[in-house]
Design a protein around this motif. Structure first.
Motif, mmCIF file in Angstrom:
data_model
loop_
_atom_site.group_PDB
_atom_site.id
_atom_site.type_symbol
_atom_site.label_atom_id
_atom_site.label_comp_id
_atom_site.label_asym_id
_atom_site.label_seq_id
_atom_site.Cartn_x
_atom_site.Cartn_y
_atom_site.Cartn_z
ATOM 1 N N GLY A 123 -6.233 -4.183 -6.104
ATOM 2 C CA GLY A 123 -5.321 -3.962 -7.226
ATOM 3 C C GLY A 123 -4.769 -2.547 -7.216
ATOM 4 N N ARG A 124 -3.890 -2.266 -8.172
ATOM 5 C CA ARG A 124 -3.355 -0.914 -8.293
ATOM 6 C C ARG A 124 -4.409 -0.012 -8.923
ATOM 7 N NH1 ARG A 124 1.602 -2.589 -11.827
ATOM 8 N NH2 ARG A 124 -0.120 -3.873 -12.615
ATOM 9 N N ARG A 125 -4.203 1.295 -8.819
ATOM 10 C CA ARG A 125 -5.266 2.210 -9.287
ATOM 11 C C ARG A 125 -5.541 2.079 -10.779
ATOM 12 N NH1 ARG A 125 -3.727 7.128 -11.651
ATOM 13 N NH2 ARG A 125 -5.707 8.098 -11.119
ATOM 14 N N LEU A 126 -4.523 1.705 -11.560
ATOM 15 C CA LEU A 126 -4.759 1.567 -13.004
ATOM 16 C C LEU A 126 -4.860 0.105 -13.455
ATOM 17 C CD1 LEU A 126 -2.765 4.588 -14.477
ATOM 18 C CD2 LEU A 126 -5.233 4.356 -14.142
ATOM 19 N N ASP A 127 -5.073 -0.795 -12.509
ATOM 20 C CA ASP A 127 -5.462 -2.166 -12.878
ATOM 21 C C ASP A 127 -6.939 -2.103 -13.248
ATOM 22 O OD1 ASP A 127 -2.954 -3.140 -12.298
ATOM 23 O OD2 ASP A 127 -3.494 -3.863 -10.297
ATOM 24 N N GLU B 282 0.832 -1.210 0.000
ATOM 25 C CA GLU B 282 0.000 0.000 0.000
ATOM 26 C C GLU B 282 0.864 1.257 0.000
ATOM 27 O OE1 GLU B 282 -3.043 0.228 3.054
ATOM 28 O OE2 GLU B 282 -3.699 -1.808 2.665
ATOM 29 N N ILE B 283 1.922 1.244 0.808
ATOM 30 C CA ILE B 283 2.799 2.420 0.887
ATOM 31 C C ILE B 283 3.556 2.592 -0.435
ATOM 32 C CG2 ILE B 283 4.750 3.461 2.116
ATOM 33 C CD1 ILE B 283 2.206 3.296 3.807
ATOM 34 N N VAL B 284 4.114 1.507 -0.949
ATOM 35 C CA VAL B 284 4.855 1.579 -2.211
ATOM 36 C C VAL B 284 3.934 2.077 -3.327
ATOM 37 C CG1 VAL B 284 5.951 0.176 -4.000
ATOM 38 C CG2 VAL B 284 6.599 -0.138 -1.608
ATOM 39 N N HIS B 285 2.713 1.551 -3.370
ATOM 40 C CA HIS B 285 1.746 1.952 -4.394
ATOM 41 C C HIS B 285 1.452 3.454 -4.311
ATOM 42 C CE1 HIS B 285 -2.473 2.704 -5.690
ATOM 43 N NE2 HIS B 285 -2.105 1.989 -6.728
ATOM 44 N N ALA B 286 1.158 3.938 -3.100
ATOM 45 C CA ALA B 286 0.803 5.352 -2.936
ATOM 46 C C ALA B 286 1.989 6.238 -3.317
ATOM 47 C CB ALA B 286 0.369 5.621 -1.492
ATOM 48 N N LEU B 287 3.189 5.863 -2.864
ATOM 49 C CA LEU B 287 4.361 6.689 -3.163
ATOM 50 C C LEU B 287 4.643 6.682 -4.664
ATOM 51 C CD1 LEU B 287 6.761 5.922 -0.169
ATOM 52 C CD2 LEU B 287 5.075 7.751 -0.426
ATOM 53 N N GLN B 288 4.439 5.531 -5.281
ATOM 54 C CA GLN B 288 4.639 5.441 -6.731
ATOM 55 C C GLN B 288 3.652 6.361 -7.463
ATOM 56 O OE1 GLN B 288 3.906 1.633 -9.157
ATOM 57 N NE2 GLN B 288 6.038 1.457 -8.524
ATOM 58 N N CYS B 289 2.385 6.352 -7.039
ATOM 59 C CA CYS B 289 1.385 7.255 -7.631
ATOM 60 C C CYS B 289 1.862 8.696 -7.541
ATOM 61 C CB CYS B 289 0.049 7.142 -6.899
ATOM 62 S SG CYS B 289 -0.863 5.636 -7.217
ATOM 63 N N ASP C 154 10.212 7.299 -6.231
ATOM 64 C CA ASP C 154 10.768 5.999 -6.616
ATOM 65 C C ASP C 154 11.325 5.319 -5.375
ATOM 66 O OD1 ASP C 154 11.853 3.800 -7.714
ATOM 67 O OD2 ASP C 154 13.532 4.835 -8.690
ATOM 68 N N SER C 155 10.598 4.311 -4.892
ATOM 69 C CA SER C 155 11.076 3.581 -3.718
ATOM 70 C C SER C 155 12.007 2.445 -4.136
ATOM 71 C CB SER C 155 9.886 3.019 -2.934
ATOM 72 O OG SER C 155 9.178 2.099 -3.752
ATOM 73 N N GLY C 156 12.221 2.287 -5.424
ATOM 74 C CA GLY C 156 13.081 1.218 -5.913
ATOM 75 C C GLY C 156 12.421 -0.148 -5.909
ATOM 76 N N VAL C 157 11.138 -0.170 -5.526
ATOM 77 C CA VAL C 157 10.461 -1.465 -5.397
ATOM 78 C C VAL C 157 9.637 -1.777 -6.647
ATOM 79 C CG1 VAL C 157 8.813 -2.800 -4.031
ATOM 80 C CG2 VAL C 157 10.380 -1.229 -2.890
ATOM 81 N N ASP C 158 9.719 -3.025 -7.083
ATOM 82 C CA ASP C 158 8.938 -3.538 -8.208
ATOM 83 C C ASP C 158 7.582 -3.974 -7.654
ATOM 84 O OD1 ASP C 158 7.743 -5.317 -10.040
ATOM 85 O OD2 ASP C 158 9.691 -5.809 -10.911
ATOM 86 N N LEU C 159 6.561 -3.130 -7.870
ATOM 87 C CA LEU C 159 5.268 -3.365 -7.219
ATOM 88 C C LEU C 159 4.599 -4.693 -7.618
ATOM 89 C CD1 LEU C 159 3.280 -2.233 -5.174
ATOM 90 C CD2 LEU C 159 2.294 -0.831 -6.983
#
Lengths: 313, 313
Positions: B289-293, B247-254, B258-263
């Motif tokens: 899912g992710r927001r654009l799934d 959830e954190i990685v997804h929000a930060l990616q939005c 760049d957290s460097g993580v492959d979501l």
């Protein structure tokens, strides 16, 4: 703060909450200090039977001075009933996404807008203010991102052509993220400073509160939220519904914002929901309490300390 | 991003996840690009049987260059085992609150700090870096607010006396709120610019992501989060555990960080958890899912449109 639990929340529940209980809940929200309450929806009783008692509820509630009692209205027939029921505001809805409007409302956006215009004419005659809720303002679950000019174009038509007092930007399926919210609300605030801007977030991907905070920073006027977090799927661990009124009020209160809401009264109202709907509510304030609702110190704390110090010998 | 699910998450589960599965999960987190992984805890196997295989897990994992494999260490015996297992870092823990330290660790804070000093001496000898996690840095569930000078006083002792490379400010029971986080992290960042500051939030009252965003604004280096949101009570609608890594990685990616993580890899790893622990995880990205799934457009969309337009006559 505006509560939409009585409409957006209860319409997602299969059970019919008795009219007297609905009235008591709205009265409890009034007493808790909500600025605006979406009391019900004047949809066809056939479409949403659990809200078939819209007129009775409007008639039964105790109207607290200063509180705006708004209702959702899907069409002219609904608007007539709502005006008759002396609603303080009519809230209309259409989607920024053509696909979502078609699948959800079974109309093109152009057709929806024409419907809204008819209702607006009626509202003008009756001198009842209008709010328009724009679904999918932060993305459509089928189309993906909705271009900002599309969103702004509809806002313009609501304000300029329909004479809406306010617009609600709805994150219908929880696609909004904080930097997007900040940018969109800033543009709207700047372009239409006189309009009342409400934000309606869902917590589908855990971003609800962060979006509220971003919207405050951008100058939003109001927030929709739902008592108890009603409106999601309360059994699923990842509840996907409206942000929860008492969670938002609690967080804002911690941060020093005065939402005018009496939190203990609000929580007391939320705690009445499970008995009415037959299952727990997703509210994390109902389950965890406020941050300073302290746990008792263990009775044997002194004994623990003594045993600990005795080990030092 | 640092994942603590393998330690903080699994230790809250009653079932023993087989060693091979633990190893596979840590390897999946490495592959997903986490910067740091708390692999396990070298507590007494009697105290936490589900983590009794700490040494075997550390031996079995594939170490990806650049990833820091840290472990929780409660005492000298644990530190010896952790150093033997070639941990990249020892993570020690004590509480900012005397009452919480006594009830949770059965020691006074002074006694805990003496224990930490012994471990620190051992770590120095072995040239293994040290991190100290300070529980209740944003409030104690029994004492209430913990004075900021108390928190800063312990940070100072960790950094200056123990030579800790980093400090984790832990919101052990979800009492932190964004403006508080912003203020505390700013002070720490300014006073000890060389130290690595990690924030550990729980989502108990729905404020996890908002707190993460506030901490980023204040200059925090890292965040603890738990794969799948493990560590709460997954059946309760208001899950009260660690913030969820995806959830954190997804929000930060939005938001463009760049957290460097492959979501997708991270989500795939999270989806393996339910089968291992026997129940769903609270992760809202796993459920929504992710927001654009995107959801598929209904097959009969054209028919819906035609029927709608036909009504216009």
């Amino acid at each position: 703060m505006q509560d939409v639990g009585m409409r957006d929340g209860l319409q997602a529940e299969p059970v019919f909450v008795p009219t007297a209980d609905k009235i008591a809940l709205v009265d409890a929200l009034s007493d808790a200090g909500l600025a605006k309450i979406e009391v019900t929806s004047f949809v066809s009783p056939m479409a949403i039977p659990v809200l078939a008692d819209a007129s009775e509820v409007m008639q039964g509630i105790r109207r607290r001075p200063g509180v705006v009692y708004t209702v959702l209205v899907p069409n002219v027939r609904g608007a007539e009933r709502a005006i008759e029921a002396r609603a303080d505001e009519l809230n209309l809805v259409m989607s920024a996404s053509e696909t979502h409007n078609l699948t959800n409302l079974r109309m093109t956006r152009a057709q929806s807008f024409r419907g809204l215009s008819e209702v607006a004419a009626l509202a003008r005659q009756a001198a009842v203010p209008l709010n328009v809720s724009l679904s999918c303002a932060f993305g459509c679950p089928m189309e993906g991102d909705v271009p900002v000019p599309t969103v702004l174009g509809w806002c313009e038509r609501f304000i300029d052509e329909l004479g809406a007092r306010g617009v609600t930007l709805c994150d219908t399926t929880g696609m909004a993220y904080p930097s997007q919210v900040l940018a969109l609300v800033r543009v709207c605030r700047e372009r239409w400073p006189q309009a009342e801007w409400t934000l309606h977030f869902h917590n589908t991907r855990g971003m609800g509160l962060a979006n509220v905070i971003a919207a405050i920073e951008a100058g939003a006027d109001r927030f929709d939220a739902s008592l108890g977090g009603l409106g999601g799927c309360p059994y699923a661990p990842g509840a996907t519904g409206n942000v929860c009124t008492e969670e938002i009020v609690h967080a804002l209160q911690c941060m020093g914002y005065d939402s005018g809401v009496d939190l203990p009264r609000l929580v007391a109202a939320a705690k009445r929901l499970p008995a009415l709907i037959g299952h727990p509510v997703p509210s994390q304030i109902v389950s965890a309490g406020r941050r300073l609702d302290l746990h008792p110190v263990p009775r044997d704390l002194d004994a623990i300390r003594e045993r600990a110090l005795a080990r030092d010998g």
